[in-house]
Scaffold this motif. Structure first.
Motif, short mmCIF file in Angstrom:
data_model
loop_
_atom_site.label_atom_id
_atom_site.label_comp_id
_atom_site.label_asym_id
_atom_site.label_seq_id
_atom_site.Cartn_x
_atom_site.Cartn_y
_atom_site.Cartn_z
N THR A 93 -2.44 2.44 9.11
CA THR A 93 -1.37 2.14 8.29
C THR A 93 -0.50 1.33 8.86
O THR A 93 0.27 0.37 8.39
CB THR A 93 -0.58 3.40 7.68
OG1 THR A 93 -1.58 4.38 7.21
CG2 THR A 93 0.28 3.15 6.94
N ILE A 112 3.70 3.42 -2.25
CA ILE A 112 2.22 3.22 -2.47
C ILE A 112 1.59 4.43 -1.53
O ILE A 112 0.60 5.27 -2.25
CB ILE A 112 1.72 1.86 -2.24
CG1 ILE A 112 2.16 0.99 -3.28
CG2 ILE A 112 0.32 1.99 -2.09
CD1 ILE A 112 1.45 1.17 -4.64
N GLY A 116 -0.59 7.17 -3.12
CA GLY A 116 -2.22 7.23 -2.85
C GLY A 116 -2.51 8.69 -2.35
O GLY A 116 -3.51 9.47 -2.75
N ASP A 245 1.72 -4.67 -7.48
CA ASP A 245 1.33 -3.65 -6.16
C ASP A 245 0.41 -2.55 -6.89
O ASP A 245 -0.48 -2.28 -6.23
CB ASP A 245 2.52 -3.05 -5.50
CG ASP A 245 3.49 -4.30 -4.69
OD1 ASP A 245 2.96 -5.08 -4.33
OD2 ASP A 245 4.61 -3.82 -4.88
N SER A 249 -3.38 -1.69 -5.69
CA SER A 249 -3.65 -0.74 -5.06
C SER A 249 -4.57 0.34 -5.95
O SER A 249 -5.07 1.14 -5.32
CB SER A 249 -2.39 0.18 -4.91
OG SER A 249 -1.30 -0.53 -4.34
N ILE A 253 -7.07 3.16 -3.99
CA ILE A 253 -6.67 4.40 -3.98
C ILE A 253 -8.20 5.35 -4.38
O ILE A 253 -8.31 6.21 -3.69
CB ILE A 253 -5.65 4.72 -4.66
CG1 ILE A 253 -4.20 4.24 -4.30
CG2 ILE A 253 -5.39 5.98 -5.11
CD1 ILE A 253 -3.09 4.38 -4.98
N GLU A 298 -3.15 -3.19 -0.04
CA GLU A 298 -4.28 -2.39 0.00
C GLU A 298 -4.65 -1.78 1.15
O GLU A 298 -5.29 -0.62 1.40
CB GLU A 298 -5.54 -3.46 -0.39
CG GLU A 298 -5.43 -4.14 -1.74
CD GLU A 298 -4.70 -5.60 -1.40
OE1 GLU A 298 -3.96 -5.73 -0.87
OE2 GLU A 298 -5.38 -6.58 -2.05
N ALA A 301 -2.54 1.45 1.05
CA ALA A 301 -3.14 2.43 -0.31
C ALA A 301 -4.65 3.13 0.20
O ALA A 301 -4.54 4.48 -0.04
CB ALA A 301 -3.22 1.62 -1.48
N GLU A 304 -4.14 5.63 3.51
CA GLU A 304 -3.34 6.46 3.21
C GLU A 304 -3.96 7.85 2.25
O GLU A 304 -3.74 8.93 2.23
CB GLU A 304 -2.00 6.26 2.59
CG GLU A 304 -0.88 5.85 3.65
CD GLU A 304 -0.75 6.73 4.84
OE1 GLU A 304 -0.24 7.97 4.37
OE2 GLU A 304 -1.09 6.34 6.20
N SER A 305 -4.78 7.18 1.19
CA SER A 305 -5.46 8.00 0.28
C SER A 305 -6.51 8.60 1.04
O SER A 305 -6.78 9.95 0.86
CB SER A 305 -6.23 6.92 -1.15
OG SER A 305 -4.96 6.55 -1.73
#
Length: 498
Positions: A93, A112, A116, A245, A249, A253, A298, A301, A304-305
């Motif tokens: 990230t 985001i 996510g 955004d 994303s 995600i 991206e 997103a 982190e997801s």
């Protein structure tokens, strides 16, 4: 329909004031240790283990689970604002999140990351509810031979997929198995590896090893790191992302959640692998890959997801099979045994309040984390400026009090200090500690199941190969090793021929 009734029952358990309080405490602590670099969920859960003795099993697991997936949320804050990952899963990230902050878009990046993580957590909690019961039903058909082969496969998989050298990871698994065998033999009562020390007659305490290796080891390691942290922005505005955004994303995600769920059920794979894989996938399929590394949303997103999905799907093998897929899940397994609950498929049958209450609490916890992370960003930024030299003495004192309160034994404090030094040394030698913890937790269970299988077969070792499910696990273990070792062998042969 049965699933619907089970979820209603779970929410009725999770929505009690007592469990809601500990869910909130877990999420708050998880966010806090995710924000503060150098502590981590492993060390925190290990330190808080003694406190859970006074709680109900359900409240204890809800709080510890909140710490684990809460840390995945909190780690993104430092990654975006300071370019310093609070968690290893947030390393990726930093690449685009910090660049977005430098462009004045820290608010969009944080939003985001939260969206996510919330989506991934919600989906993976549903996956646990859907697939947990069928897996548990299948696991009820397992005998001692199947459990032994399954645990062996889990340990080998954890070793070959762990970060770093595979040989070192296998050595750490063996070390964990040896430490788990210290104490009195279950059948004969003969003392093993105690060195005539009475305090070791009951074995090495799980909390002693965990706090020493992870809490104290991390502290010793972090004392040598520089303390200068430059927070790029202390005032975050425009938290709500734009339509563009959200459009950019949406796909990352979805894909990040799927990748995280896949890696989550594999033993030995940490969230860092899931988030890195997600980043590479997004960069590979992007129309303009050059945007990555320069503030592509991206790149925030997807990872982190993925890391949040990985964190929550780790609960599937732990709750249904009693097999920890990571070091944190080994701690969770230890918490279950401390409360007198036998890990495995029987948990869902004998302790439905714990199983379904924990699943329902994850939905509640994910909602709490969104509400905690975005409005309190100013507080988290302020905490980032606290020098580590002020934090570690409090952590040391808290750890010592927790260890002493278990058995009122000063010997266990000395033993914890010894494991802290050993943990630091192994980290410096780039040996992964998670396989050691998995070996320590699974070792006694493996020994017990192996003995039962041998008794049932009247000493015939081929019992592990004549039973179909057990044989399948053995073959899978061999294939995993072959697949991981083959590239290295081919590379060595090519070097020799050259």
């Amino acid at each position: 329909m049965e699933l619907f009734h089970n979820l209603i029952y779970g929410f009725s358990v999770a929505f009690t004031l007592h469990n809601l309080l500990y869910c909130f405490i877990g999420c708050l602590l998880g966010t806090l240790i995710g924000v503060l670099p150098g502590i981590g969920p492993l060390a925190t859960i290990a330190m808080l283990m003694p406190i859970t003795f006074t709680l109900t099993p359900t409240a204890a697991l809800i709080m510890l689970a909140g710490i684990y997936y809460g840390a995945s949320y909190g780690g993104s804050t430092t990654a975006i604002l300071v370019n310093l990952p609070g968690e290893t899963s947030s390393v990726v990230t930093c690449i685009d999140g910090y660049q977005m902050a430098r462009q004045g878009r820290a608010g969009a990046a944080l939003a985001i990351a939260a969206i996510g993580s919330f989506f991934a957590g919600t989906v993976c909690t549903l996956l646990i509810a859907l697939f947990g019961p069928p897996i548990a039903v299948i696991a009820l058909k397992f005998g001692p031979a199947e459990y032994f082969s399954l645990m062996m496969m889990g340990l080998v998989t954890a070793a070959v997929l762990a970060q770093g050298d595979m040989v070192k990871s296998l050595a750490m698994v063996v070390m964990g198995l040896l430490l788990g065998s210290v104490g009195s033999d279950v059948d004969s009562g003969v003392k093993r590896f105690t060195f005539n020390t009475m305090e070791l007659a009951d074995g090495i305490g799980f909390v002693v090893l965990a706090v020493g290796m992870f809490a104290l080891g991390e502290i010793i390691g972090n004392l040598g790191d520089p303390e200068e942290r430059t927070v790029f922005t202390s005032k975050v505005t425009k938290l709500f992302p734009t339509k563009d955004d959200l459009k950019r994303s949406f796909g990352p995600i979805i894909r990040g959640t799927a990748l995280g769920a896949f890696f989550g059920v594999l033993p030995g794979t940490g969230p860092a692998i899931a988030s890195f894989s997600s980043y590479m996938v997004e960069k590979k399929i992007a129309k303009d890959p050059s945007r990555f590394g320069n503030g592509a949303i991206e790149g925030v997103a997807g990872p982190e997801s993925a890391n949040n999905a990985d964190a929550q799907c780790k609960f599937i093998p732990m709750l249904t099979l009693g097999i920890p897929a990571s070091g944190v899940m080994a701690l969770m397994l230890g918490a279950l045994t401390i409360h007198g609950i036998t890990p495995g498929p029987q948990v869902m049958m004998k302790n439905p309040d714990l199983f379904w209450g924990l699943i329902a609490s994850m939905w509640i916890g994910n909602l709490m984390l969104v509400l905690l992370n975005l409005p309190l960003i100013g507080l988290w930024v302020s905490l980032l400026k606290v020098p580590y030299r002020l934090l570690f003495p409090a952590i040391l004192v808290f750890s010592a009090i927790g260890i002493y309160s278990i058995n009122s034994s000063s010997f266990e404090i000395y033993l914890t200090a010894l494991f802290g030094v050993l943990g630091f040394m192994w980290m410096k030698l780039e040996c992964s500690l998670a396989p050691l913890l998995l070996g320590f937790v699974l070792g006694p269970m493996m020994e017990e199941n192996m003995r039962r299988a041998m008794l049932i077969s009247r000493g015939d070792p081929f019992v592990f190969f004549t039973r179909p499910i057990s044989l399948a696990f053995v073959i899978a273990t061999v294939l995993i090793v072959v697949v991981m070792v083959a590239p290295a062998v081919r590379k060595r042969r090519s070097n020799i021929t050259d």
